[in-house]
Each structure stands twice: as C-alpha cells, then as structure tokens.
Scaffold this active site. Structure first.
Site, PDB file in Angstrom:
ATOM      1  N   GLU A   1       0.817  -1.224   0.000  1.00 46.52           N
ATOM      2  CA  GLU A   1       0.000   0.000   0.000  1.00 46.52           C
ATOM      3  C   GLU A   1       0.846   1.267   0.000  1.00 46.52           C
ATOM      4  O   GLU A   1       0.524   2.231  -0.691  1.00 46.52           O
ATOM      5  CB  GLU A   1      -0.961   0.002   1.193  1.00 46.52           C
ATOM      6  CG  GLU A   1      -2.215  -0.847   0.984  1.00 46.52           C
ATOM      7  CD  GLU A   1      -1.977  -2.319   1.228  1.00 46.52           C
ATOM      8  OE1 GLU A   1      -0.891  -2.678   1.725  1.00 46.52           O
ATOM      9  OE2 GLU A   1      -2.870  -3.127   0.916  1.00 46.52           O
TER      10      GLU A   1
ATOM     11  N   HIS B   1     -11.199  -3.401   8.001  1.00 44.17           N
ATOM     12  CA  HIS B   1     -11.907  -3.300   6.726  1.00 44.17           C
ATOM     13  C   HIS B   1     -12.926  -2.165   6.724  1.00 44.17           C
ATOM     14  O   HIS B   1     -13.116  -1.503   5.722  1.00 44.17           O
ATOM     15  CB  HIS B   1     -12.620  -4.614   6.400  1.00 44.17           C
ATOM     16  CG  HIS B   1     -11.718  -5.705   5.928  1.00 44.17           C
ATOM     17  ND1 HIS B   1     -11.102  -6.597   6.773  1.00 44.17           N
ATOM     18  CD2 HIS B   1     -11.305  -6.039   4.684  1.00 44.17           C
ATOM     19  CE1 HIS B   1     -10.366  -7.434   6.075  1.00 44.17           C
ATOM     20  NE2 HIS B   1     -10.454  -7.125   4.801  1.00 44.17           N
TER      21      HIS B   1
END
Ligand SMILES: Cc1ncc(C[n+]2csc(CCOP(=O)(O)OP(=O)(O)O)c2C)c(N)n1
Ligand SMILES: Cc1ncc(C[n+]2csc(CCOP(=O)(O)OP(=O)(O)O)c2C)c(N)n1
Ligand SMILES: [Mg+2]
Ligand SMILES: [Mg+2]
Lengths: 348, 311, 348, 311
Positions: free
Chosen positions: A72, A141
């Site tokens: 990321e 999440h």
C-alpha cells in the site's frame, strides 16, 4: 417524452457508473493510469470493485492499468512520483482501513510534502478506496477514515452516496490537478436498484452539497452510506408529520457550508450524522464551520447542534454488536424526534 | 576505466565544491537561516558526484539528505540553484525529499514507473542511508521496482552511522548488497570513497536500467565525518559515541585528498592546479550565493495559495 | 517555612523531570522497559530528549533500555507484543510527525485491535514523542498529531505544558494498564526557567484540566505548547483590563469537560486554541463535547464558541511564514479582545 | 528423522481435522456467522501442523490467517476453543492477528523481545503469506529481530497466490529464502506439502532460536487450493485467474493424501485406520462445536467496557 428520457439515460448501479467514469476519462486523456491490488484480476474484496475495473485492462492494456503486490505504501508513493512526472494516476487501496498502513504516504507525502516543497506544478493523484461498513468486517476493513485525511492540508475528500453523484464526482476528481481522496461505500455499491445515468457526459463540481430530501423541522447533515439511512429515517419521520431535510455533503473538503447554513436557518435544528467514530470525527468540524460562517444562525437554533456517530470503541466483527455501536435508521429517527419534540438536552 | 581526463577533473572540482558548500551553508544557517536542523555530509562527496556524472538532465536523482546541495553537479542545475530556496523540478529530475526518512524512495520509484509507462529511456537513481534502509516503505518500493523491472538504481550509502548508532554494532553482515537477492535484482558493493570505482559501478547499473533490464542495488561504503546534525547555530553536538581515534583514522581515507593523490599520480593535477581550483571554487560559490539569494523567494501570499480549500 | 519548602522541592527543567519520572518508575517496577532511536546514545533531535533518558542505560542496563534502528513501525509493534506478554514498554518515536510513518501500528493495532480481539488482559504501552513546533522544522518534524489519535478508540492522549504536570502525568501514564500517547512540546522542553518539583512522589490523574490562570471575561481552552502563548496573551490582555481564564486540558482523552463548562458558564465566552491545523483539529471535538454536556451554557454564551488554530496549509520550513500560519500570542490577544469587545462575528 | 510413530499419526489426524474444520466453519458462516469474509486454506494444512508439533504451551505462534483454526493443534488449545469466539491468550502464545496483513508480525516479534528481556527460553513462530511478505512492516520486524537476535522463526508460506495474482507472474527468484541473507539471518526453503520435511526444518530453526542463536526465515512452498475468500455465504468466487488445469494438477500434491500414502508405506496406517480416524474426527468436531458454542460470548455490555473514555 418518456421515450426521449429513455434515450438519454442508462440504468446503472454504482460499480457500473464507476466503470463508465474510468473508461471515459482514460479514453479522454491517455495520461490517466491506475494501479492497485487485483484491479485487473478483480479478486478485490472491495464490494463491487470487480465491476469498477472490468474490461479496462482489455481496452487500455498493461501499461496503463496494473496489479500490484501487497504494498500500500508503494502504491501511493509511486502514484505521487508518477503524478509529479506528468501522469494522472488513480491509486487503488482496497479499503479505508488499509489506508492506515500507508498513512504517511497519503497524509504527509501526498497531502503535505508537495506544499512544503513549494512544488510549482500539479499533483493529479486520485486515491480510491471503499468504506466497508455495515457488515461486521471489523475496523481494518470497515473504518471510515475521512476525518483523519481532512486534517491533512493538501487533500480533498469525496464521499458520494449515489451512483449518479459517484460518476460525476469521480470524473471531476480525475480531472483535478491536485490530490483527491475518493471513497465509495459498501452499502451504496451493493444497492439493488439501479439509477438512471445520463449517457451524455456530466461532471459534478466539488464543494456543492445536495439536498436529497427537503423538510421543514430539522436538518440532517450527512454523507456516504449514512445518507441512505438518513433518507430512510426521514421517510419514517414523515409518517409522524416531522419534516426532516437531508443534506448530502458529497465532498467534505471542500465543504459546502452555505447549504448547511441555509437549511439550518430554515429548520432551526441541525443534526450531524456519520458512520465514523464520534470522538474527533468529522461532525465537530462541520459544527465549527457552521458556527464560524453563521454565528447568528447557530445562536438562533431551537436546540443546540447535535451529532450522531459511532460509539468510541473499536468496530467489532459481530454484527449484533456493530448494530448497537453504529447509528442505525432507528437512532436517526429517535435523535431527530427528540430534537423536534423532546427534551432538547442536546446529548447526542 | 574509460573516463575522459576532462570528466575526471570535473569530478574533482565538484567534490571540492561540495565540501566547501557545507561550510558556506553552515555559515548561512548560523546567521539564522530557517532550515530546521543543519546537516552536512563531509567525507561522502564522492558518491553523489559519481552519480551525477552518469545522469542526463531528464533523469531523476535523489541524493541522500546530506548531499542535497550536490545537485549543482547534475546536468540542468547550477550552483546558484542551491541558494535559491527551492530545487524542486520534475523536468530536471529532482522531486524533493522526505524529512521523514525513507518515504521518498517510493516517490522516486514512481518517477521510474512513469518513464516505463511512457516508454522513455529515462533512469532514476535514489540514494538513502544504511539506517534509513531499515524503513518498511523502502522494502515496498524495492519489491515493486523488482516486480515491474523499473528503470531505477537504488544506492544504499553506508556511512557507518545512523544517528549515534554504529552500523556494525547493530547488524552483522558479510555483504549488505546481499539484500538485493531478496528482491531478485543485482546488487554490488563498492568503496564509496573511491570516486572512480563508484563511477564505474553506477555507470554499469544505470546503463542496465536504461536498457530496460530493470533495477539494481549499489551499496556504497563510506564514513560520516560530519556530526549527526548541528543542534543549533554554533553549538556543535558532543559526539561521545565515536570510539577513540575512529574519526582520525577515517580522515585518512577522506575521498577528496585521496582522489587528489590519484589524479596527481596520473599526472592530471599539479599543486598549482589544486590551489587554483580552490580559489576558483571559492569565487564561484561566492558568486552563486549572491545570484541565488537574489532570486525571488516564495512569500506568504504565494505559499498559502497551496491551500486546497478555505484557509 | 521557605526553608521547609526548599527542603521539599528541587528546581528542574522538563527534561530532568521526565528523567526523574522514568527513573522512579523503572526502579519501582522492573517490567517497565523502553526503546527507541538513540535513546541511549542521546543523539535524538527531539528537543531536550538527551536529558530525558540520561543515565538510565547505566542504571538499568541493556535488557531494559535499547537503541533501535530506524524502524518506527517495529518500535510500536514490538511494544504491543511485549506489553501483551506482560512487560510495560515505553516506546519512543522521535517526533509526532514521524508517527505518520507508524500510523497503523499506533492507531489500528495499539488503539483498536486489542479491543477488537476482545483481549481480556491489559496492554500497558506508553508511546512518547515530542511536538517540535515553533522552529520552522517543517511538517514531518513539527506536526501536532493529537486529533488523529483521539479518533482511535483505544488511545489516551496526554499533552502537558509544564515540567510539574509532565512528571506527574508521565508517572500516571506508565502505571496505566492501557495505551497512552504522551507528547512533550519543544517550547516546554527548552524553557529556561526551572520549576519547583516536589521530591516526594506525586501522580496527576488523567482527565483533570488545570486552570492555569483565572479571569472573568473569557475562557481560553488549550494544551501543550500553546498554554505558554495563552498565558502570555492573558498577561497582555490583563493590562487592558480584560480577564482571560486559561484552561490547560493536560489530557485530551479523557477530556475534563466539566472544568471547561464551569469556566465558560462564568465568563460567557469560549475560545479554543491549538497549534495543530484547524480543519478536523481537536477544537471541533472540544466544542461538541461542551455543547453536548451543557447545551444551556452554550446557548447562553455571549458570543459563539470560537477556535484559533494553524491555517489549513502545510507547515513550512520558513520561520517567517510559519509565524503567520500558526497562532502567536498576538493572535490570541486579538481573538480574545474581539470576542470581548468586538464585532462578535465569531469568524475565528 | 526421529519423530515417534505416535507423533507422526497425531500430525496426520490434526491435518485431517484442520481440513474438516474448514467445511464445518464454512457451514456456520453460511448460516450467518458474523465473521466478515470467510477464508479457507485447503492444501496448506501440513505447515501449521508441523509448526505446532514443535512448540510448547508457552511459546507464541501466529498461523497465517487461513490457518487460525489450526491453533487447536498447539499445546494448551483444544478443538472447542476454535468455536468459542476468542482464541486470544498471551499465556498460550496467541496474540491475535491483523486483518490488515503484515501488521501483526512486529507484534509477535515483540513477544520474542519480551522473552529475551525476561531471559525465558520461550520461542515465537510467526507465519505470513508470500503476498504479505511485501509489506514494509514485516521488513522492519525482521530488521529488529536480526539486530537483537530475537528468538523468533519467520515462516513465509508461499501458496503461489496473493489474491488473484500468481507469485511467479510478479517475481522471478531462484530461491525466496535468499531474502534471509538481506538480514544476515539463516534462511531455508522446504516443501510445505511434506509435513515431515517441514517438521524437521521447523525443529532445527526453533531449537536454534531457543538456544539464543537468533531468528531465521523458513520459506514453505505450498499451493492454495481454496479460493481467495468466499465473497458471501453460498456464492463462491469465480476464479478465472487460475491457468487451465492448474488446480487439478495441484490437487495431486494435496498434502493429506500424500501423507496418508507415506504413513501407509511406513506401515503405520491401514485403510481401516483411515476410515476410523475420519469418523472419530467428525465426532470430535461435532462435540467440540456444541461445547465451544455453549461457552459465554462477549456481549455488548462487556464489549463497550473496552472504551477508554466516554462512549
Ligand atoms: C522516519 C524518521 N525517523 C527518524 C528520523 C530522525 N533521523 C534523522 S537523520 C537520522 C539518521 C539516519 O541515518 P542514515 O539513514 O544512515 O543516514 P545518515 O544520517 O547516515 O546520512 C535519523 C534517525 C527521521 N528524520 N525520520
Ligand atoms: C494491508 C492489507 N492489504 C490488502 C488486504 C486484502 N487481502 C486479503 S488476503 C490478501 C492476499 C494475501 O496473500 P498472501 O499473503 O499470499 O496470503 P494468502 O492469501 O495466499 O494466504 C489480500 C491482498 C489486506 N487484508 N490487508
Ligand atoms: Mg548512515
Ligand atoms: Mg499467498
């Protein structure tokens, strides 16, 4: 006439609307490129993400759309470098929660460093992620991180609630010359009913809230997935004769304070609702902006500004518990009713 | 080795200039420049000079944060730029650096990605210290550079110290360039105080990257003669962490006198040349300083224009 | 009497007070350990940090105090693991800005995951860093990140403004069984004048604000380095006969809302000041907490709640520009005077 | 190899149990369990079983996120725990895992650090996938583990897929365990579908760590037979990314039948045993499920007690 309308719109869900926006912008400008985990193989757990990128690789090829490893930080940082070098990257990070793992690249590099460097040029980078709330997926999440990135000086923050707004705002984001954080929401992505999307190109400018429902008694300011719950709440309230006006901010940076002020002036009551945790969430910023822009309106409110947001505790992986921690339709109904009829203690 | 005499001498002059620049910039800093902590990189001048000698104007280069002032040696930049406030210029391949160490390596990797996507033959060289090499974001950048065979050369500049911590006290390695194998890319260690040897390795890796054969990792061994940083004007940091005599030993391997001897032995440099160069460089720096500092600087009004929304 | 006092206190600066707190707690409990970059070699650029850890290595040895490589994420994550295993780690990250590079470990692991895991035990971890504002060191060094970590469900946030408070709060932090973010401030660390620190042990509980100066006309709520500027401003205002009450929050999580409310009830004016950027900064949260706790008081304010904070743009490396972006004493004076005498437009 | 027949058979039973657990847990998930996305790790059972066989009750172990249910095989845990909600227990060496991949490796490294500081002889084994291995935080954890010679064994479980991306498409490596050299620690690759071979390598590395000789990296090669994840109950993910026939090929190397053949050849297992074990395991799982699910679960009131301040 009906025919004419039919000819001008196509019924699309949010994933398809995003796909159309990507396709149009990548055709329009070959500098538009994108990468992220599984954006080609479409195995991303981001709700509906497969629809978003379907067919782009086939049309635009591996130079312009790429799958990355689980990196990321590098996804964001390479987008910055490529953006400074003249491309217009769209960097995909699967979920808002995973942006915690590339926070410096987003907050401090993308959102801060280029200002500090006194970079004379542009930095056209869009960071896309999905907020996966409502399914007990847990904080990693389901986190809705907007307030964190609103605090970065150089980031615009976009959080639409409909397929129509998503397409128009995404095209604006891709054409913006500076960094944009763009969030879809799971509950918007998985909606059954499709929306009529104009076949002709349209863009929606940043900084324009949209009054999704008008009402005389209370203003509910919200954005992203919570707009759906606010509208459902307004529906219920209407049955009791309470008129709730639902203001969808659509973009948090820049923020359309005027529309909130006008609505609050009219209704005399202001409820701010978001899915993110309450402490240091966006509601405080919204309230202060309104207070600074229209102190007279705030001083004249029938009841103090109130906020409704997730409890100050981690998002659980139990749906049963999540439902009690994150504002539900019933909570919005209760808070609004309380402001209109109730004790007005203001304790949100 | 095939480097023209002219280039050999130019590199010498650039090393001397870099060294002298540290004193000049420290002077300015002491007189209240506004640049946070002042850092110098004495003893490490050979590395940035050897790198710049292999780069084109449109190639990208991130020097280690102690060597930013060496950008004057990169084609497209001049001495005056060093004094002009902002060096940032994507056209000339400088994308700034991150005071939070390591976070800029991925940014420069993105420059290499753009070059590959655009099918230009630009190359990027990105330097970082052996301490910074531990940061996670650098690992991610090397993973993606290797996965996509990007035209970037990573240069790990091992000056033996990370703050007050000596490298050998923390790590035990045969060869730090083995780290390259963990990414499936070529790695090579070189004596970073030998400008010619460094030049040759950089040339080899830059050529490979330009050919499209992907990234590599060069480990340049050197020694930090400068303190960690100057705490505040005047007040030098007490450096009790260096073993007795280590600094003195290291000075014997100072790359500048060392290169001077080499060039003298090669018959390319006389004592007169040396003195002349010193004088010329002093003049150049003085001129560059007054030119550079005359250039307009970003003022408050311009600066706040960067705000994306209401201030 | 004077003698008696002399016998009971020692004059210390903030670094020495921190050093004393570390020493006392490490002697008291052998589970207290610490690591970070250069905490032993004391080359850290954190203002005054060398004083903080001086002599600890010599006294407690290399098992309990360690220098780490430049691995901020690992510094935090190992502290979590060691904390879960029964130690009581103090994890040093040099500056608040460098915490962006280990944001997931702090925000999502330390502050969230152990709640999500339903971890039955304790997680006694203190994360220490310095806010290096006021010296044009740029955003990476000077960032004041409190609002970001206030948004994490499991983190307490401590930001003292005096050597006395720092020692008492730090000892409380080290004895806390759950995560604490502890921030020193450069301008507090480098203060010339020493403070009388009691030789006898004392602890300061979290969640108790301290009224650093009383006044009748306006309440200035702030914390950390800004307390010094607020006090200087109050001094100036006093000369014009304006009484400014300075409330030092000391801890942002938990927050002592009652003390703010009581002060605001008295003065009828509430100005919130912080060094961090205004947008989505802590001021919005403080204002909402006051509104929720005492809507009547807020509705009765003589002028709306106002905030003074850094402009919404990156911190520069130019002192000249930084001084215009971050609230200075003169700005606090002007804002307060404006609220007391002025137009009361409430535009902060 | 010196593993007792009893242990060899126990490992077989544990592998069978792990496989069957996936079906049971998927059942529960389909009937509306509340656990986000369901993930299974069929074909990778040999690795966690081989690891657990080498650990003590007070050692720490992080299975890869697909193998969490295999914790029953670790001393101190039992099958019923798997169904009881929370497995978290520092005493028994399970510190949870991070759904944000990679961020837990440093946490387990901290457990090893505590063991070293306390001078216990506890060891930690921490597993992660080859995709997750790219995350920066893992690099930092390995740097500090190597620098401090911590008692931790990193197990990189290469099941060839990261989501829909095949490892070999992204990286070209001779030997992924070379990555260990970049940290100056020993590395070894092993056939992760061979439970005995894996057991032996894990034993060697765990023993070294316990002796205080520091960390190591094991690369266990295997193959992910399960899909990336079950998108939602019932609806399986379409897996168009696997090359024709690859899955079928891989099934031939399924570690369970393979180990079954080995044990049969060794004369330790008959067809009757195999059937009996299947039946017994089914019963054990059924019992464990009803036991485990009867245990009290954290309810709202308990959960919100975690709030550090006002809710
Ligand atoms: C993320 C981050 N952590 C810590 C620091 C503080 N710091 C400044 S310079 C330095 C030493 C870096 O060592 P190395 O990478 O070897 O470079 P060198 O100083 O030797 O040139 C450190 C730790 C920083 N600037 N950024
Ligand atoms: C930080 C982060 N990025 C992305 C994801 C989404 N994700 C879930 S599983 C997975 C694949 C991981 O691959 P690998 O590490 O090889 O483990 P495997 O799935 O093969 O067991 C990804 C990318 C995540 N959970 N966390
Ligand atoms: Mg170094
Ligand atoms: Mg894998």
């Amino acid at each position: 006439m009906a025919e004419k309308v039919e000819a001008q719109v196509t019924m699309l869900d949010c994933g398809a609307a995003i796909n159309a926006a990507f396709r149009e912008e990548m055709r329009r400008d070959e500098r538009v490129v994108m990468w992220g985990e599984d954006v080609i193989t479409m195995e991303s757990p981001t709700a509906g993400a497969d629809l978003c990128t379907r067919g782009l690789f086939e049309e635009f090829g591996g130079d312009r759309i790429r799958d990355t490893p689980v990196v990321e930080a590098a996804i964001i940082e390479t987008a910055i470098g490529a953006g400074l070098a003249g491309l217009r990257p769209i960097a995909h990070v699967m979920s808002g929660g995973f942006q915690m793992g590339c926070f410096d690249p987003i907050f401090a590099r993308l959102g801060t460093a280029y200002q500090e460097w006194k970079h004379p040029g542009t930095l056209p980078v869009v960071v896309m992620a999905s907020v996966l709330g409502g399914a007990a997926k847990g904080a990693d999440h389901a986190l809705s991180p907007e307030s964190l990135f609103m605090h970065s000086p150089g980031l615009k923050v976009v959080m639409p609630s409909t397929a129509y707004d998503t397409k128009g705002l995404l095209k604006t984001a891709i054409r913006d010359d500076f960094p944009v954080m763009f969030y879809t929401h799971r509950e918007v992505m998985i909606r059954e009913e499709k929306e009529p999307i104009p076949d002709d190109e349209y863009l929606i400018p940043f900084g324009q809230a949209d009054v999704k429902r008008t009402g005389a008694d209370a203003t509910i300011v919200t954005y992203s997935g919570m707009v759906l719950r606010a509208l459902a709440a307004a529906e219920e309230l209407a049955e009791d004769g309470i008129g709730a006006e639902v203001v969808d901010l659509r973009t948090l940076v820049p923020m359309d304070v005027d529309t909130i002020v006008e609505s609050a002036r009219k209704t005399g009551r202001l409820l701010i609702v978001h899915e993110a945790m309450k402490r240091a969430g966006a509601a405080g910023e919204i309230a202060m902006r309104v207070t600074e822009a229209a102190p007279d309106v705030v001083m004249a409110l029938k009841t103090p500004i109130r906020r409704l947001a997730a409890a100050n505790v981690a998002l659980p992986t139990s749906l049963r518990i999540e439902r009690r921690l994150v504002p539900q339709v019933a909570d919005i109904v209760a808070a609004t009713r309380d402001m209109v009829e109730g004790s007005n203690t203001g304790n949100g | 080795m095939n480097i023209s005499n002219e280039k050999l001498l130019r590199m010498y002059r650039q090393m001397v200039t870099t060294r002298k620049l540290y004193d000049t910039l420290y002077e300015l800093y002491s007189r209240g420049s506004s640049m946070g902590n002042f850092v110098a990189g004495e003893g490490e001048e050979a590395i940035p000079v050897a790198i710049c000698a292999n780069l084109r104007r449109d190639d990208a280069y991130k020097p280690n944060f102690r060597q930013t002032s060496c950008l004057f040696a990169k084609e497209g930049y001049e001495l005056a730029d060093i004094f002009s406030g902002s060096l940032f210029d994507a056209e000339r391949g400088y994308l700034g650096f991150s005071l939070a160490l390591g976070e800029d390596v991925g940014v420069y990797t993105g420059f290499a990605l753009a070059a590959q996507m655009r099918r230009t033959d630009q190359v990027c060289v990105c330097t970082f210290g052996e301490g910074t090499a531990s940061k996670g974001s650098i690992h991610e950048a090397m993973v993606i550079a290797a996965a996509w065979k990007l035209p970037i050369v990573f240069v790990l500049q091992n000056n033996q110290y990370c703050g007050g911590t000596r490298f050998s006290k923390v790590y035990d390695f045969e060869d730090l360039s083995d780290r390259a194998r963990g990414y499936g890319i070529p790695g090579r260690s070189v004596d970073g105080n030998d400008v010619i040897a460094t030049h040759e390795v950089v040339r080899e890796f830059v050529d490979r990257a330009r050919r499209g054969d992907g990234p590599g990792l060069i480990v340049a061994e050197t020694y930090r003669l400068s303190p960690y940083f100057e705490r505040s004007p005047g007040e030098r940091v007490i450096e009790q962490y260096r073993p007795e005599g280590e600094l003195e030993e290291a000075r014997k391997n100072d790359p500048i006198p060392r290169y001077r001897r080499t060039l003298t032995e090669m018959g390319l440099l006389t004592d007169e040349d040396v003195e002349r160069i010193e004088e010329e460089v002093d003049k150049e720096i003085a001129r560059a300083m007054s030119d550079g500092r005359q250039r307009p600087r970003v003022d408050y009004e311009q600066y706040v224009q960067y705000a994306v929304a209401e201030l």
